[in-house]
Design an enzyme around this catalytic site. Structure first.
Site, PDB file in Angstrom:
ATOM      1  N   ILE A 215      -0.906  -3.954  10.995  1.00  0.00           N
ATOM      2  CA  ILE A 215      -0.510  -3.815   9.594  1.00  0.00           C
ATOM      3  C   ILE A 215       0.842  -3.111   9.560  1.00  0.00           C
ATOM      4  O   ILE A 215       0.970  -1.957   9.970  1.00  0.00           O
ATOM      5  CB  ILE A 215      -1.563  -3.031   8.789  1.00  0.00           C
ATOM      6  N   GLU A 216       1.856  -3.828   9.075  1.00  0.00           N
ATOM      7  CA  GLU A 216       3.233  -3.340   9.102  1.00  0.00           C
ATOM      8  C   GLU A 216       3.797  -3.214   7.684  1.00  0.00           C
ATOM      9  O   GLU A 216       3.264  -3.758   6.727  1.00  0.00           O
ATOM     10  CB  GLU A 216       4.107  -4.295   9.926  1.00  0.00           C
ATOM     11  N   ASN A 217       4.907  -2.482   7.582  1.00  0.00           N
ATOM     12  CA  ASN A 217       5.684  -2.362   6.351  1.00  0.00           C
ATOM     13  C   ASN A 217       4.934  -1.653   5.227  1.00  0.00           C
ATOM     14  O   ASN A 217       5.176  -1.918   4.057  1.00  0.00           O
ATOM     15  CB  ASN A 217       6.153  -3.751   5.873  1.00  0.00           C
TER      16      ASN A 217
END
Length: 610
Positions: A215-217
């Site tokens: 899970i990015e950003n």
């Protein structure tokens, strides 16, 4: 080179003068130094016209095993001075008191995983198979998030693939991703209780081996939720199921931005490992630059090790590049390494390797009328493009960092984007074996050291050719690298046998500009001609003549006559301990230099300078 010396009992001193125990990735090797005065023992081994006697071989094996009964000694090398007389391989045997049935060498294998994102289930098995058994875990794109942050299975999920991987001893640990969608990522972490339930069920129902969270950003505001999400997964899943996290590289220690959403220390408490996404240093929308420079990657590892044990750090390596064309508004679009190779084969190009970044860069020119090549479904229009990417040299440099910091291993984004040649060397370099042809070399450790120093490289991806002849071009290159020589600002007369396309052209010009080497005639360099031992002594003498030397004894060789053109160079290089002669008091000046000899010489020189 590291090793341990032991006291030699008087009863053995008439046979051995010294011995050294060295640890490597396969266990231990023992080097025995024969007492030169014991001519009977030495001559029996040295007689290459007959096999070593069974009794003598048994004595060597039994004596070696008795010195360190608890250690797994796999090789004994018997030396007379600098001569390797014989190498004896000791069959591996398990300790009778041990319940571990695994071969010892396997316990030191570094971890390696890769993501599967592109392609279809029909291509995934082939992509794994071409890795030459290098993977322990494959992480396919089976889990997505919907608009509410809930679990969504992808069409790639395939039971046949999972079963095939299990049959081959490879774990299948799919990754869950928000694909850079901030809203989905935040929703998922807010609804983490339900998401954990759904993931636990999906992993069990589909016979999967765990979960990799990507899970990015998201933002620092979600940092605690992120940690709790991983904590819940670890608590809910069986201990034999993997829980790992892909984290942003953070070489600068940012606490804001999306890097600030990852609490390395707390995530590391619950995760089996953190997969550091040590790439996209230059990314979509940025100015042209390396995807993952050596400094960027190394500092990312260093930051991780401040917060997480080394055995929980996995280095992410990119199997892609990025390309730019400012005129057409292309700023850092992604491109597979396989596609880079296709472009380089089809279009006019200039390739350089940036030694500062340890990354290759290509500038290609697509002309009107050139055959069109599509990149992600779009034909590349005419124009000039700058491509930063990865090649064998840059990937090897990153793999060496795994050993330097003794971290768990590597991951890669993503399987299928790489050139198939990667798997010829990847596992060897990941486990610091580097070359398949050096195990029997007396200079094995010297070769590994000089390669780590980035002074010498292999002849191919998997072969060093230790007994191969050192050429004049190779010598020029090694000396330039070792002494970090820069080309002097002066005109160098061109050699007719060193065209601009010659692989060593720049290094030859540099070494000639410093007056260390010269041509064999006014316009001929003979780059492929072998270099002799006395010629190399002279080259080192020219490089080091301005540096103070410490005498370690006198140098007299029966085959270096007074007045010989190389006499002073041989004398000085021997006094400093850089060169050593043979046990019969000869130097053999006209003998061609072997590559393993060069590795040893350069390590001695660099050790003294340090």
């Amino acid at each position: 080179m590291s090793g341990t010396h032991f006291f030699i009992e008087e009863s053995t001193m008439d046979i051995l003068s010294d011995y050294l125990l060295e640890m490597d990735t396969d266990g231990y090797s023992l080097i025995l130094y024969i007492n030169p005065s014991n001519t009977e023992f030495a001559s029996e081994i040295f007689d290459t016209t007959k096999e070593i006697s069974k009794n003598l071989k048994e004595w060597i094996i039994n004596w070696s095993s008795a010195q360190a009964p608890r250690l797994k000694i796999h090789t004994v090398r018997v030396m007379l001075g600098t001569f390797l007389l014989i190498t004896i391989h000791i069959p591996f045997q398990l300790d009778n008191n041990s319940s571990n049935s695994q071969v010892y060498a396997q316990t030191n294998d570094k971890f390696n995983m890769s993501y599967l994102y592109f392609g279809s289930p029909s291509t995934h098995v082939d992509r794994v198979l071409r890795t030459n058994n290098s993977l322990k875990v494959v992480s396919p794109s089976y889990f997505n998030l919907n608009e509410n942050g809930n679990l969504e299975l992808t069409p790639l999920l395939d039971s046949n693939f999972i079963n095939e991987m299990h049959n081959r001893g490879i774990k299948v640990v799919p990754f869950l991703s928000n694909h850079w969608d901030k809203a989905k990522g935040i929703k998922a972490l807010e609804n983490r209780d339900q998401l954990v339930n759904d993931l636990v069920v999906a992993i069990e129902v589909n016979n999967l081996d765990g979960i990799n969270i990507d899970i990015e950003n998201v933002t620092p505001a979600q940092k605690e939720m992120y940690v709790d999400f991983i904590k819940q997964l670890r608590e809910r899943l069986p201990s034999d199921k993997e829980v790992s996290v892909a984290v942003a590289a953070n070489p600068n220690g940012y606490t804001t931005g999306w890097q600030g959403s990852y609490d390395y220390a707390e995530l590391g408490r619950y995760a089996d490992y953190l997969m550091i996404m040590a790439y996209d240093e230059s990314s979509y929308g940025s100015e042209p630059g390396p995807v993952a420079s050596h400094d960027f990657v190394e500092r990312s590892i260093q930051y991780a090790l401040k917060h997480v044990p080394a055995e929980k750090v996995v280095l992410g390596i990119s199997f892609y590049g990025r390309y730019w064309n400012v005129e057409k508004g292309i700023k850092g679009n992604g491109i597979h390494l396989t596609k880079v190779q296709e472009l380089l084969s089809a279009y006019e190009n200039t390739i350089t390797y940036d030694n500062k970044y340890q990354s290759p860069k290509a500038v290609i020119k697509v002309k009107a009328g050139d055959p069109p090549i599509q990149v992600f479904g779009k034909p590349l229009a005419s124009g000039t493009y700058t491509i930063w990417y990865e090649n064998a040299d840059s990937i090897k440099a990153k793999l060496m960092l795994v050993q330097k910091y003794n971290i768990k291993g590597t991951g890669s984004w993503s399987l299928g984007q790489e050139h198939s040649d990667v798997w010829m060397y990847y596992d060897l370099w990941l486990n610091s074996k580097y070359f398949e042809d050096i195990n029997q070399s007396w200079a094995k450790d010297e070769i590994l050291t000089i390669v780590q120093r980035e002074v010498m490289t292999g002849m191919t991806e998997t072969k060093f050719s230790p007994t191969g002849t050192l050429t004049r071009a190779q010598a020029a290159t090694v000396l330039v690298r070792a002494f970090k020589l820069q080309s002097l600002d002066q005109e160098i007369k061109a050699f007719i046998d060193v065209p601009t396309t010659h692989w060593a052209k720049e290094n030859i010009d540099t070494i000639v500009s410093h007056g260390i080497m010269e041509g064999i005639s006014i316009d001929t360099f003979s780059p492929d001609e072998p270099l002799t031992r006395e010629q190399m002594a002279m080259l080192l003498y020219r490089v080091l003549e301005q540096q103070p030397s410490t005498s370690v004894g006198t140098s007299t060789f029966t085959d270096v006559e007074s007045g010989r053109w190389s006499e002073e160079a041989i004398h000085k290089m021997t006094l400093t301990g850089i060169y050593k002669g043979y046990p019969d008091n000869t130097f053999r000046p006209a003998k061609s230099m072997e590559r393993q000899e060069m590795a040893t010489l350069m390590n001695r020189v660099l050790d003294k300078n340090e």
